[in-house]
Motif scaffolding. Sequence first.
Motif, PDB file in Angstrom:
ATOM      1  N   PRO A 195       2.411  10.369  -3.969  1.00 32.50           N
ATOM      2  CA  PRO A 195       2.320   9.311  -2.946  1.00 32.50           C
ATOM      3  C   PRO A 195       2.804   7.981  -3.503  1.00 32.50           C
ATOM      4  CG  PRO A 195       0.316  10.635  -2.950  1.00 32.50           C
ATOM      5  CD  PRO A 195       1.128  11.076  -4.135  1.00 32.50           C
ATOM      6  N   ASN A 196       3.707   7.354  -2.794  1.00 34.56           N
ATOM      7  CA  ASN A 196       4.264   6.096  -3.256  1.00 34.56           C
ATOM      8  C   ASN A 196       3.336   4.949  -2.875  1.00 34.56           C
ATOM      9  OD1 ASN A 196       6.202   3.763  -3.559  1.00 34.56           O
ATOM     10  ND2 ASN A 196       7.600   5.457  -3.981  1.00 34.56           N
ATOM     11  N   PRO A 197       3.055   4.024  -3.793  1.00 30.44           N
ATOM     12  CA  PRO A 197       2.162   2.902  -3.459  1.00 30.44           C
ATOM     13  C   PRO A 197       2.666   2.074  -2.288  1.00 30.44           C
ATOM     14  CG  PRO A 197       3.333   2.482  -5.520  1.00 30.44           C
ATOM     15  CD  PRO A 197       3.570   3.904  -5.173  1.00 30.44           C
ATOM     16  N   LEU A 198       3.986   2.074  -2.067  1.00 27.29           N
ATOM     17  CA  LEU A 198       4.536   1.323  -0.939  1.00 27.29           C
ATOM     18  C   LEU A 198       4.155   1.944   0.398  1.00 27.29           C
ATOM     19  CD1 LEU A 198       8.056   0.393  -2.300  1.00 27.29           C
ATOM     20  CD2 LEU A 198       6.275  -1.208  -1.622  1.00 27.29           C
ATOM     21  N   ASN A 199       3.840   3.248   0.411  1.00 32.23           N
ATOM     22  CA  ASN A 199       3.348   3.880   1.637  1.00 32.23           C
ATOM     23  C   ASN A 199       1.986   3.308   2.016  1.00 32.23           C
ATOM     24  OD1 ASN A 199       4.706   6.952   0.376  1.00 32.23           O
ATOM     25  ND2 ASN A 199       5.599   5.627   1.924  1.00 32.23           N
ATOM     26  N   PHE A 200       1.102   3.190   1.015  1.00 28.24           N
ATOM     27  CA  PHE A 200      -0.213   2.583   1.255  1.00 28.24           C
ATOM     28  C   PHE A 200      -0.051   1.110   1.621  1.00 28.24           C
ATOM     29  CE2 PHE A 200      -1.154   6.108  -1.685  1.00 28.24           C
ATOM     30  CZ  PHE A 200      -2.190   6.737  -1.000  1.00 28.24           C
ATOM     31  N   LEU A 201       0.852   0.451   0.925  1.00 30.95           N
ATOM     32  CA  LEU A 201       1.075  -0.976   1.131  1.00 30.95           C
ATOM     33  C   LEU A 201       1.548  -1.264   2.551  1.00 30.95           C
ATOM     34  CD1 LEU A 201       1.104  -3.632  -0.587  1.00 30.95           C
ATOM     35  CD2 LEU A 201       3.537  -3.271  -0.853  1.00 30.95           C
ATOM     36  N   SER A 202       2.545  -0.528   2.997  1.00 29.74           N
ATOM     37  CA  SER A 202       3.107  -0.772   4.330  1.00 29.74           C
ATOM     38  C   SER A 202       2.097  -0.483   5.424  1.00 29.74           C
ATOM     39  CB  SER A 202       4.365   0.076   4.544  1.00 29.74           C
ATOM     40  OG  SER A 202       4.067   1.451   4.424  1.00 29.74           O
ATOM     41  N   LYS A 203       1.313   0.571   5.255  1.00 29.31           N
ATOM     42  CA  LYS A 203       0.310   0.915   6.261  1.00 29.31           C
ATOM     43  C   LYS A 203      -0.779  -0.151   6.344  1.00 29.31           C
ATOM     44  CE  LYS A 203       2.271   4.586   7.656  1.00 29.31           C
ATOM     45  NZ  LYS A 203       2.915   4.542   8.980  1.00 29.31           N
ATOM     46  N   SER A 204      -1.100  -0.771   5.201  1.00 24.07           N
ATOM     47  CA  SER A 204      -2.102  -1.837   5.190  1.00 24.07           C
ATOM     48  C   SER A 204      -1.570  -3.107   5.831  1.00 24.07           C
ATOM     49  CB  SER A 204      -2.533  -2.131   3.744  1.00 24.07           C
ATOM     50  OG  SER A 204      -3.119  -1.005   3.148  1.00 24.07           O
ATOM     51  N   LEU A 205      -0.324  -3.466   5.488  1.00 26.88           N
ATOM     52  CA  LEU A 205       0.249  -4.706   5.989  1.00 26.88           C
ATOM     53  C   LEU A 205       0.657  -4.612   7.458  1.00 26.88           C
ATOM     54  CD1 LEU A 205       2.472  -5.800   2.961  1.00 26.88           C
ATOM     55  CD2 LEU A 205       0.203  -6.625   3.573  1.00 26.88           C
ATOM     56  N   GLU A 206       0.974  -3.405   7.919  1.00 29.38           N
ATOM     57  CA  GLU A 206       1.382  -3.229   9.316  1.00 29.38           C
ATOM     58  C   GLU A 206       0.261  -3.563  10.284  1.00 29.38           C
ATOM     59  OE1 GLU A 206       2.758   0.765   9.405  1.00 29.38           O
ATOM     60  OE2 GLU A 206       4.618   0.276   8.380  1.00 29.38           O
ATOM     61  N   GLN A 216       6.730 -10.259   0.231  1.00 30.32           N
ATOM     62  CA  GLN A 216       7.578 -10.339  -0.961  1.00 30.32           C
ATOM     63  C   GLN A 216       6.743 -10.503  -2.225  1.00 30.32           C
ATOM     64  OE1 GLN A 216       9.993 -13.601   0.511  1.00 30.32           O
ATOM     65  NE2 GLN A 216      11.778 -12.275   0.776  1.00 30.32           N
ATOM     66  N   MET A 217       5.690 -11.313  -2.138  1.00 32.71           N
ATOM     67  CA  MET A 217       4.790 -11.481  -3.284  1.00 32.71           C
ATOM     68  C   MET A 217       4.107 -10.163  -3.631  1.00 32.71           C
ATOM     69  SD  MET A 217       2.738 -15.049  -2.906  1.00 32.71           S
ATOM     70  CE  MET A 217       3.560 -16.634  -3.052  1.00 32.71           C
ATOM     71  N   THR A 218       3.639  -9.476  -2.597  1.00 28.06           N
ATOM     72  CA  THR A 218       2.936  -8.206  -2.811  1.00 28.06           C
ATOM     73  C   THR A 218       3.837  -7.192  -3.494  1.00 28.06           C
ATOM     74  OG1 THR A 218       1.724  -8.650  -0.768  1.00 28.06           O
ATOM     75  CG2 THR A 218       1.500  -6.463  -1.688  1.00 28.06           C
ATOM     76  N   LYS A 219       5.097  -7.143  -3.085  1.00 29.26           N
ATOM     77  CA  LYS A 219       6.044  -6.192  -3.678  1.00 29.26           C
ATOM     78  C   LYS A 219       6.355  -6.551  -5.130  1.00 29.26           C
ATOM     79  CE  LYS A 219       8.195  -4.510   0.556  1.00 29.26           C
ATOM     80  NZ  LYS A 219       9.442  -4.341   1.326  1.00 29.26           N
ATOM     81  N   TYR A 220       6.451  -7.859  -5.406  1.00 32.27           N
ATOM     82  CA  TYR A 220       6.676  -8.270  -6.799  1.00 32.27           C
ATOM     83  C   TYR A 220       5.481  -7.889  -7.673  1.00 32.27           C
ATOM     84  CZ  TYR A 220       6.167 -11.178 -10.903  1.00 32.27           C
ATOM     85  OH  TYR A 220       5.910 -11.597 -12.192  1.00 32.27           O
ATOM     86  N   ILE A 221       4.280  -8.193  -7.195  1.00 33.84           N
ATOM     87  CA  ILE A 221       3.063  -7.894  -7.964  1.00 33.84           C
ATOM     88  C   ILE A 221       2.960  -6.394  -8.225  1.00 33.84           C
ATOM     89  CG2 ILE A 221       0.537  -7.941  -7.916  1.00 33.84           C
ATOM     90  CD1 ILE A 221       0.877 -10.524  -6.109  1.00 33.84           C
TER      91      ILE A 221
END
Length: 320
Positions: A195-206, A216-221
């Motif tokens: 599971p890619n962390p960006l999958n969790f990230l996008s679902k949270s931010l959506e 952009q900050m979240t992706k850098y971190i």
Amino acid sequence: MALALIDPVSIKRTSSRKITKRVRDSKDDIKQPTSSKKLKLTKKRNHLDVKHKDLLIVSEYNDDILKYLYRREKQIGSTDNYMKNPLSPYNFGSSMRAILIDWLIEVHERFHYVQETLLLAIAIMDKFLSQNLVTMSRLQLLAVTSLFVAAKFEEIKLPKLSNYSYITDGAASAKDIKKAEAYILKSLRFDISIPNPLNFLSKSLESSEFPRKTAQMTKYILEHLYCCPHFIHLKPSEASKLSIFLAQQITKERLEEETREYTDVFMNSFEELVHEIAQPSTNLEALFGKYNKEVNGRVLQEVKDWCICHVTGFKRDDPH
């Protein structure tokens, strides 16, 4: 006899199935929409754009997708942090790993890959290194092959295998990469659907309205966290939560998901991440250069400044 091509727009079919020429409508015959009709058409188009975006997000399946990702994450388990124990035979030095990942970031940018590919490549490489001894001369081959495997998994269009060989400046031939690919996949039992962390990230931010800067900050971190040797053991969902939480502290944006209590383990990881960004233990020039570019919002300095203020205890001046 030459074949005359007929413009498909200029023909129509009659009931007798014969093709006859149709005279194109003149501009004078076309009624121009009034201003009220234009407004209605614009609103309809905007509605369709939003509807199309919702279809891509598939928000109605969010719960099911997240349940699957968490279940898959549990099945795979955490990667052993081979860099934490200095006596471990798998530990080849955090500075060497930083050089390897920094080079990987440069290659990833040159191929114009999505961020998911880079994070998966690092995850594959770390998982392999936590179970196998690799000589220094073969580390670059491992890195470029991990990117090759990740690209096959995440990308739509791939560069030629010869490009991967060329980018190593002769350190790995196309034959070497193919052999390494087979060995890595066999070692990991072909289980690379991490599971890619960006999958969790996008679902949270959506689920929240948030500024582009926060994303952009979240992706850098998140990328910095994956490059750092202290967080190899973290699960993708944990890495995603840490990144969101830190970005939220910096921007003071309250995301809908961030309403629960955090454990001591989570807060310890948070403090460790803040210290790492404020005073990096390894040199990651390619990463820093990447997020100091306009295309990535130049978020590097703002995140670093906040982390330094948090560590030193100084209050950060509000630029506004």
